[in-house]
Design a protein around this motif. Structure first.
Motif, short mmCIF file in Angstrom:
data_model
loop_
_atom_site.label_atom_id
_atom_site.label_comp_id
_atom_site.label_asym_id
_atom_site.label_seq_id
_atom_site.Cartn_x
_atom_site.Cartn_y
_atom_site.Cartn_z
N UNK A 1 0.86 -1.24 0.19
CA UNK A 1 -0.01 -0.07 -0.14
C UNK A 1 0.98 1.12 0.04
N UNK A 2 0.48 2.18 -0.94
CA UNK A 2 1.41 3.55 -1.06
C UNK A 2 0.52 4.62 -0.71
N UNK A 3 0.38 5.20 0.39
CA UNK A 3 -0.80 6.33 0.81
C UNK A 3 0.13 7.55 0.13
N UNK A 4 -0.45 8.71 0.38
CA UNK A 4 -0.05 9.79 -0.18
C UNK A 4 1.51 10.31 0.45
N UNK B 1 9.38 7.18 -5.92
CA UNK B 1 8.74 6.16 -6.71
C UNK B 1 8.72 4.83 -6.36
N UNK B 2 8.01 3.83 -6.82
CA UNK B 2 7.95 2.21 -6.36
C UNK B 2 8.99 1.84 -7.47
N UNK B 3 10.02 1.15 -6.89
CA UNK B 3 10.18 0.32 -5.67
C UNK B 3 11.16 0.83 -4.93
N UNK B 4 11.77 2.14 -5.21
CA UNK B 4 13.00 2.76 -4.23
C UNK B 4 11.95 2.84 -2.92
N UNK B 5 10.91 3.44 -3.03
CA UNK B 5 9.94 3.41 -1.58
C UNK B 5 8.72 2.44 -1.72
N UNK B 6 8.90 1.63 -0.97
CA UNK B 6 7.76 0.46 -1.24
C UNK B 6 6.42 0.91 -0.69
N UNK B 7 6.63 1.50 0.42
CA UNK B 7 5.13 1.36 1.24
C UNK B 7 5.06 0.39 2.40
N UNK B 8 3.84 0.19 2.76
CA UNK B 8 3.60 -0.85 3.93
C UNK B 8 3.02 -2.31 3.09
N UNK C 1 -6.57 10.20 -19.28
CA UNK C 1 -7.49 11.32 -19.87
C UNK C 1 -8.23 11.76 -18.71
N UNK C 2 -8.93 13.23 -18.50
CA UNK C 2 -9.72 13.49 -17.48
C UNK C 2 -11.07 12.67 -17.39
N UNK C 3 -11.46 12.18 -18.44
CA UNK C 3 -12.49 11.53 -18.54
C UNK C 3 -12.54 10.06 -17.53
N UNK C 4 -11.29 9.61 -17.30
CA UNK C 4 -11.28 8.28 -16.77
C UNK C 4 -11.38 8.61 -15.36
N UNK C 5 -11.34 9.60 -15.04
CA UNK C 5 -11.73 10.02 -13.32
C UNK C 5 -10.62 10.34 -12.59
N UNK C 6 -10.61 11.12 -11.56
CA UNK C 6 -9.61 11.77 -10.84
C UNK C 6 -8.84 10.57 -10.40
N UNK C 7 -7.58 10.86 -9.72
CA UNK C 7 -6.73 9.87 -8.94
C UNK C 7 -7.20 10.27 -7.64
N UNK C 8 -7.44 9.05 -6.96
CA UNK C 8 -7.98 9.23 -5.46
C UNK C 8 -6.75 9.06 -4.72
N UNK C 9 -6.73 10.27 -3.81
CA UNK C 9 -5.76 10.23 -2.77
C UNK C 9 -6.15 10.49 -1.40
#
Length: 184
Positions: free
Chosen positions: A32-35, A42-49, A176-184
């Motif tokens: 999991x890679x939160x905000x 970037x992944x994989x340099x910083x992996x997350x949980x 494209x904008x039509x595909x929806x925003x990135x959820x953060x």
């Protein structure tokens, strides 16, 4: 795909897609890679949980798929969560008995070996009817035996060429904008 996921898709068909929040490393581990983690690098340099919860891992495995553009995702109810890949969409495990004609993915799916590929870093990849995957590092001794016996004859291909040749995207991005925003 789980029936409950299919029902959620029918009920909420227009939930925006999610990018950057889930990643798969070259050993078949999910992160999991939160905000905060995304801002750290970037992944994989910083992996997350790392995700360790068995039921969540099973749910991800059952609902892991790809779209027509070669972007892999986890369908989390009505929301498509795109996956950043360290190496390939699959991580293949080999059979300790010595069988070299089939492999098992990090999600537990079996596949037949079609061809083997070696990149400039010495990493071994296997192409199957399900797509390309990297051989898990713990199984390289088994892979080496298959090569030594002549069962596999890996061809060389630079890592940068693998996604294009085998039709997958390492870092899905909103196109494209039509595909929806990135959820953060």
């Amino acid at each position: 795909m789980d029936d409950i996921v299919k029902a959620a898709l029918r009920k909420w068909p227009n939930v925006p897609h999610c990018y950057g929040w889930l990643a798969l490393d070259a050993r078949g581990q999910w992160f999991m890679r939160d905000d905060r983690i995304q801002r750290a690098g970037p992944f994989p340099q910083v992996k997350g949980s790392r995700i360790d919860h068995p039921k969540l891992l099973e749910f991800i495995a059952r609902n892991y798929d790809h779209d027509g553009a070669g972007c892999w995702f986890f369908q989390n109810g009505p929301q498509r969560v795109y996956v950043e890949l360290e190496a390939a969409p699959w991580v293949w495990r080999l059979d300790a008995s010595g069988a070299v004609d089939s492999v098992t993915s990090h999600t537990g799916i079996s596949a037949s070996v079609h061809s083997t590929w070696l990149d400039e870093h010495g990493r071994l990849f296997i192409d199957t009817e399900r797509g390309l995957g990297i051989v898990h590092t713990q199984d390289m001794h088994l892979a080496a035996r298959a090569v030594e016996l002549g069962a596999w004859q890996p061809r060389l291909l630079p890592f940068a060429d693998l996604p294009v040749r085998f039709g997958f995207v390492l870092r899905p991005q909103r196109s494209a904008p039509s595909s929806g925003p990135s959820i953060h």
